[in-house]
Design a protein around this motif. Structure first.
Motif, PDB file in Angstrom:
ATOM      1  N   GLY A 125     -23.193  24.687 -18.250  1.00 40.13           N
ATOM      2  CA  GLY A 125     -23.932  25.795 -17.674  1.00 40.13           C
ATOM      3  C   GLY A 125     -23.480  26.063 -16.250  1.00 40.13           C
ATOM      4  N   GLY A 126     -24.201  26.941 -15.557  1.00 42.25           N
ATOM      5  CA  GLY A 126     -23.834  27.327 -14.200  1.00 42.25           C
ATOM      6  C   GLY A 126     -24.490  26.440 -13.159  1.00 42.25           C
ATOM      7  N   THR A 127     -23.974  26.537 -11.935  1.00 42.81           N
ATOM      8  CA  THR A 127     -24.553  25.761 -10.843  1.00 42.81           C
ATOM      9  C   THR A 127     -25.957  26.235 -10.484  1.00 42.81           C
ATOM     10  N   ASN A 128     -26.344  27.422 -10.966  1.00 48.91           N
ATOM     11  CA  ASN A 128     -27.702  27.903 -10.668  1.00 48.91           C
ATOM     12  C   ASN A 128     -28.773  27.088 -11.398  1.00 48.91           C
ATOM     13  N   SER A 129     -28.366  26.146 -12.252  1.00 48.60           N
ATOM     14  CA  SER A 129     -29.339  25.233 -12.865  1.00 48.60           C
ATOM     15  C   SER A 129     -29.613  24.017 -11.981  1.00 48.60           C
ATOM     16  N   TRP A 130     -28.750  23.744 -11.008  1.00 47.31           N
ATOM     17  CA  TRP A 130     -28.890  22.530 -10.203  1.00 47.31           C
ATOM     18  C   TRP A 130     -30.191  22.474  -9.395  1.00 47.31           C
ATOM     19  N   PRO A 131     -30.616  23.556  -8.723  1.00 47.01           N
ATOM     20  CA  PRO A 131     -31.895  23.460  -8.014  1.00 47.01           C
ATOM     21  C   PRO A 131     -33.069  23.181  -8.948  1.00 47.01           C
ATOM     22  N   ILE A 132     -32.984  23.661 -10.177  1.00 52.74           N
ATOM     23  CA  ILE A 132     -34.059  23.451 -11.145  1.00 52.74           C
ATOM     24  C   ILE A 132     -34.188  21.974 -11.483  1.00 52.74           C
ATOM     25  N   ASP A 133     -33.048  21.284 -11.572  1.00 54.00           N
ATOM     26  CA  ASP A 133     -33.060  19.851 -11.867  1.00 54.00           C
ATOM     27  C   ASP A 133     -33.723  19.047 -10.753  1.00 54.00           C
ATOM     28  N   ALA A 134     -33.779  19.615  -9.540  1.00 53.94           N
ATOM     29  CA  ALA A 134     -34.367  18.908  -8.390  1.00 53.94           C
ATOM     30  C   ALA A 134     -35.877  19.070  -8.306  1.00 53.94           C
ATOM     31  N   LEU A 135     -36.455  19.958  -9.109  1.00 52.22           N
ATOM     32  CA  LEU A 135     -37.883  20.261  -9.010  1.00 52.22           C
ATOM     33  C   LEU A 135     -38.742  19.153  -9.602  1.00 52.22           C
ATOM     34  N   VAL A 136     -39.880  18.908  -8.944  1.00 47.01           N
ATOM     35  CA  VAL A 136     -40.913  18.032  -9.496  1.00 47.01           C
ATOM     36  C   VAL A 136     -42.238  18.793  -9.457  1.00 47.01           C
ATOM     37  N   ASP A 137     -43.252  18.214 -10.074  1.00 48.55           N
ATOM     38  CA  ASP A 137     -44.557  18.857 -10.163  1.00 48.55           C
ATOM     39  C   ASP A 137     -45.073  19.245  -8.772  1.00 48.55           C
ATOM     40  N   GLY A 138     -45.454  20.517  -8.627  1.00 52.40           N
ATOM     41  CA  GLY A 138     -45.957  21.017  -7.350  1.00 52.40           C
ATOM     42  C   GLY A 138     -44.923  21.719  -6.501  1.00 52.40           C
ATOM     43  N   ASP A 139     -43.649  21.718  -6.939  1.00 57.23           N
ATOM     44  CA  ASP A 139     -42.586  22.384  -6.175  1.00 57.23           C
ATOM     45  C   ASP A 139     -42.510  23.873  -6.517  1.00 57.23           C
ATOM     46  N   ILE A 140     -42.036  24.646  -5.557  1.00 59.49           N
ATOM     47  CA  ILE A 140     -41.711  26.054  -5.776  1.00 59.49           C
ATOM     48  C   ILE A 140     -40.233  26.247  -5.446  1.00 59.49           C
ATOM     49  N   TYR A 141     -39.514  26.839  -6.366  1.00 58.30           N
ATOM     50  CA  TYR A 141     -38.080  27.101  -6.196  1.00 58.30           C
ATOM     51  C   TYR A 141     -37.932  28.344  -5.314  1.00 58.30           C
ATOM     52  N   VAL A 142     -37.417  28.141  -4.089  1.00 59.94           N
ATOM     53  CA  VAL A 142     -37.265  29.219  -3.105  1.00 59.94           C
ATOM     54  C   VAL A 142     -35.771  29.415  -2.859  1.00 59.94           C
ATOM     55  N   ALA A 143     -35.257  30.596  -3.170  1.00 54.31           N
ATOM     56  CA  ALA A 143     -33.812  30.819  -3.083  1.00 54.31           C
ATOM     57  C   ALA A 143     -33.475  32.081  -2.316  1.00 54.31           C
TER      58      ALA A 143
END
Length: 310
Positions: A125-143
């Motif tokens: 897949g693309g590198t745009n999946s990498w931040p998603i792998d870093a998320l844990v419960d309570g996180d918001i993905y801000v890009a």
């Protein structure tokens, strides 16, 4: 901003001296240095671990109250507006995981992918999946997708499902998404974006995760508390969250009392809208003693009143 840029430059310089090429993500020690005013618990990646209880209480804080408190503390660049919101009647709070995207440049993208491989990041897949792998419960993905709409869609419904599975939250993008209908079906997921488009992501590349980013007119650090509602998004430095919440809650109680007494015509508008007399203060404190649905604990309120300068 100059200080932050200098810190990032020093990190990259140290990395090159040690023979380690640019990091996709800062080390936990570097994130601790960046957020050094936070004195509480931290995640393994170094980000401040703001409590779930504070994040829940933050949902009830008005954007104006949060903005005003931050301005009074010298933080003038924490708010951004003009969003397309998936579910605008819902409020979302959480801890920021930041990501930076840039226009595609092959040599840099190849370097990013090679570093990601060395760091053990997903190669399918693309590198745009990498931040998603870093998320844990309570996180918001801000890009920061630098406002790109067409061919700037950072996620669709597949990645949206992965985001919600990891974080139980949603996204805030200075950029766009695709498949809004599919995202709308993910129960509990929400999104604040600058646009949406049916196109796939093209001619973009991920550059960093959990470095400071610019989101419109706001500066966002990893671990910032995020308050997002239909009136905008504000990013709160972690070390200010507890103080901001109780100050805003107390102001809301003052307003509730003032509005009640105005409707009862006990005081004039001028009396309520100016410095309160001792009689009004005493009336307010008695009202507080009998109030059962306080947003804070009674102990927190007593401690706050003890130190408050009327």
């Amino acid at each position: 901003m100059k200080k932050i840029a200098l810190i990032c430059f020093v990190w990259l310089l140290v990395g090159s001296i040690q023979g380690n090429s640019q990091q996709i993500t800062p080390t936990p020690e570097q994130i601790r240095a960046l957020t050094s005013e936070w004195e509480g618990e931290r995640f393994a990646d170094g980000r401040p671990k703001i409590s779930d209880e504070l994040l829940e209480r933050l949902k009830s804080i008005s954007m104006e109250e949060a903005w005003g408190i931050l301005r009074n503390k010298g933080y003038h660049n924490q708010f951004e507006n003009d969003w397309i919101i998936l579910h605008e009647e819902e409020v979302m709070t959480g801890r920021a995981v930041t990501a930076q995207y840039m226009p595609f440049r092959e040599d840099v993208n190849n370097l990013v992918k090679e570093i990601g491989k060395q760091e053990g990041r997903a190669q399918s897949g693309g590198t745009n999946s990498w931040p998603i792998d870093a998320l844990v419960d309570g996180d918001i993905y801000v890009a920061d997708g630098y406002g790109k709409i067409v061919d700037g869609t950072l996620i669709g419904d597949n990645l949206g499902n992965a985001i919600y599975a990891n974080s139980k939250r949603g996204v805030i993008f200075n950029g766009s998404v695709r498949d809004m209908a599919g995202l709308d079906k993910i129960e509990g997921f929400n999104a604040w974006v600058k646009g949406h488009d049916p196109s796939y992501i093209q001619e973009m590349m991920l550059s960093t995760i959990n470095y400071p980013i610019r989101l419109g007119r706001a500066t966002v650090l990893p671990g910032d508390a995020v308050l997002a509602n239909k009136w905008g998004v504000i990013f709160i430095p972690a070390h200010l969250v507890a103080d901001l919440v109780i100050n805003a809650e107390f102001t809301a109680l003052r307003d509730q009392f003032g509005h009640l007494r105005l409707r009862e015509q006990k005081y004039t508008a001028g009396e309520i809208d100016s410095r309160w007399s001792d009689a009004i203060k005493e009336d307010f404190l008695n009202w507080l003693k009998n109030k059962q649905d306080l947003p804070m604990s009674r102990e927190e309120l007593d401690a706050y009143l003890k130190d408050r300068n009327w």
